[in-house]
Design a protein around this motif. Structure first.
Motif, PDB file in Angstrom:
ATOM      1  N   ILE A   1     -57.650 -23.804  34.197  1.00 47.01           N
ATOM      2  CA  ILE A   1     -59.055 -23.537  34.519  1.00 47.01           C
ATOM      3  C   ILE A   1     -59.280 -24.106  35.919  1.00 47.01           C
ATOM      4  CG2 ILE A   1     -61.461 -23.859  33.858  1.00 47.01           C
ATOM      5  CD1 ILE A   1     -60.382 -24.569  31.006  1.00 47.01           C
ATOM      6  N   ARG A   2     -59.470 -23.190  36.888  1.00 45.71           N
ATOM      7  CA  ARG A   2     -59.613 -23.622  38.283  1.00 45.71           C
ATOM      8  C   ARG A   2     -60.488 -22.616  39.012  1.00 45.71           C
ATOM      9  NH1 ARG A   2     -54.243 -24.122  40.181  1.00 45.71           N
ATOM     10  NH2 ARG A   2     -54.302 -26.287  39.575  1.00 45.71           N
ATOM     11  N   ASN A   3     -61.332 -23.110  39.909  1.00 48.36           N
ATOM     12  CA  ASN A   3     -62.224 -22.258  40.702  1.00 48.36           C
ATOM     13  C   ASN A   3     -63.074 -21.346  39.814  1.00 48.36           C
ATOM     14  OD1 ASN A   3     -61.202 -23.345  43.107  1.00 48.36           O
ATOM     15  ND2 ASN A   3     -59.513 -21.886  43.093  1.00 48.36           N
TER      16      ASN A   3
ATOM     17  N   TRP B   1     -55.041 -25.112  27.351  1.00 44.99           N
ATOM     18  CA  TRP B   1     -55.897 -24.933  28.513  1.00 44.99           C
ATOM     19  C   TRP B   1     -56.081 -26.299  29.165  1.00 44.99           C
ATOM     20  CZ3 TRP B   1     -56.284 -22.326  24.015  1.00 44.99           C
ATOM     21  CH2 TRP B   1     -56.450 -20.934  24.059  1.00 44.99           C
ATOM     22  N   THR B   2     -56.005 -26.350  30.502  1.00 41.27           N
ATOM     23  CA  THR B   2     -56.221 -27.585  31.255  1.00 41.27           C
ATOM     24  C   THR B   2     -57.281 -27.331  32.308  1.00 41.27           C
ATOM     25  OG1 THR B   2     -53.915 -28.241  30.933  1.00 41.27           O
ATOM     26  CG2 THR B   2     -55.153 -29.385  32.667  1.00 41.27           C
ATOM     27  N   ASP B   3     -58.326 -28.160  32.295  1.00 45.22           N
ATOM     28  CA  ASP B   3     -59.406 -28.036  33.269  1.00 45.22           C
ATOM     29  C   ASP B   3     -58.999 -28.720  34.566  1.00 45.22           C
ATOM     30  OD1 ASP B   3     -61.726 -27.853  34.720  1.00 45.22           O
ATOM     31  OD2 ASP B   3     -63.004 -28.820  33.238  1.00 45.22           O
ATOM     32  N   GLN B   4     -58.800 -27.924  35.619  1.00 48.03           N
ATOM     33  CA  GLN B   4     -58.455 -28.456  36.937  1.00 48.03           C
ATOM     34  C   GLN B   4     -59.654 -28.425  37.897  1.00 48.03           C
ATOM     35  OE1 GLN B   4     -55.646 -29.972  37.650  1.00 48.03           O
ATOM     36  NE2 GLN B   4     -54.743 -29.519  35.671  1.00 48.03           N
ATOM     37  N   ASP B   5     -60.820 -28.039  37.374  1.00 46.10           N
ATOM     38  CA  ASP B   5     -62.043 -28.049  38.181  1.00 46.10           C
ATOM     39  C   ASP B   5     -62.714 -29.417  38.101  1.00 46.10           C
ATOM     40  OD1 ASP B   5     -62.304 -25.565  39.394  1.00 46.10           O
ATOM     41  OD2 ASP B   5     -63.390 -24.676  37.729  1.00 46.10           O
TER      42      ASP B   5
END
Length: 105
Positions: free
Chosen positions: A27-29, A47-51
């Protein structure tokens, strides 16, 4: 005297009952990547939140299996798909963020 059979190789195409490894969604941008993921039954998707913003992974419609808590930066959510089908999901905080997992036999 018979020779013992060696166990099937994990991930081998000639060992259909071998465990399936996991697959990652980033999860990015304000987007899920990949937006469409195709996996076999038995796959665990993480799922990994990179935001820097918080996001969720939630099935669209009622009764779907995906219901993550709010994921802070670097937080993860995993789900093992055991039934074939197409699983559409979104972020309930940012409903324009949509994606799907296609699960096949």
């Amino acid at each position: 005297m018979s020779m013992p059979m060696s166990p099937p190789r994990t991930g081998s195409t000639d060992a259909p009952d071998a465990p399936v490894s996991g697959v990652a969604v980033t999860i990015r941008n304000f987007a899920f990547s990949p937006a469409t993921l195709k996996v076999p039954v038995g796959t665990t998707v993480t799922w990994t939140d990179q935001d820097t913003d918080t996001h969720t992974v939630t099935s669209t419609g009622s009764g779907g299996p995906l219901h993550s808590p709010a994921l802070a930066t670097h937080a993860t959510y995993s789900y093992r798909f055991t039934t074939p089908g197409t699983y559409a999901y979104l972020c309930t905080i940012h409903p324009f963020m949509t994606a799907e997992v296609e699960v096949t036999r």
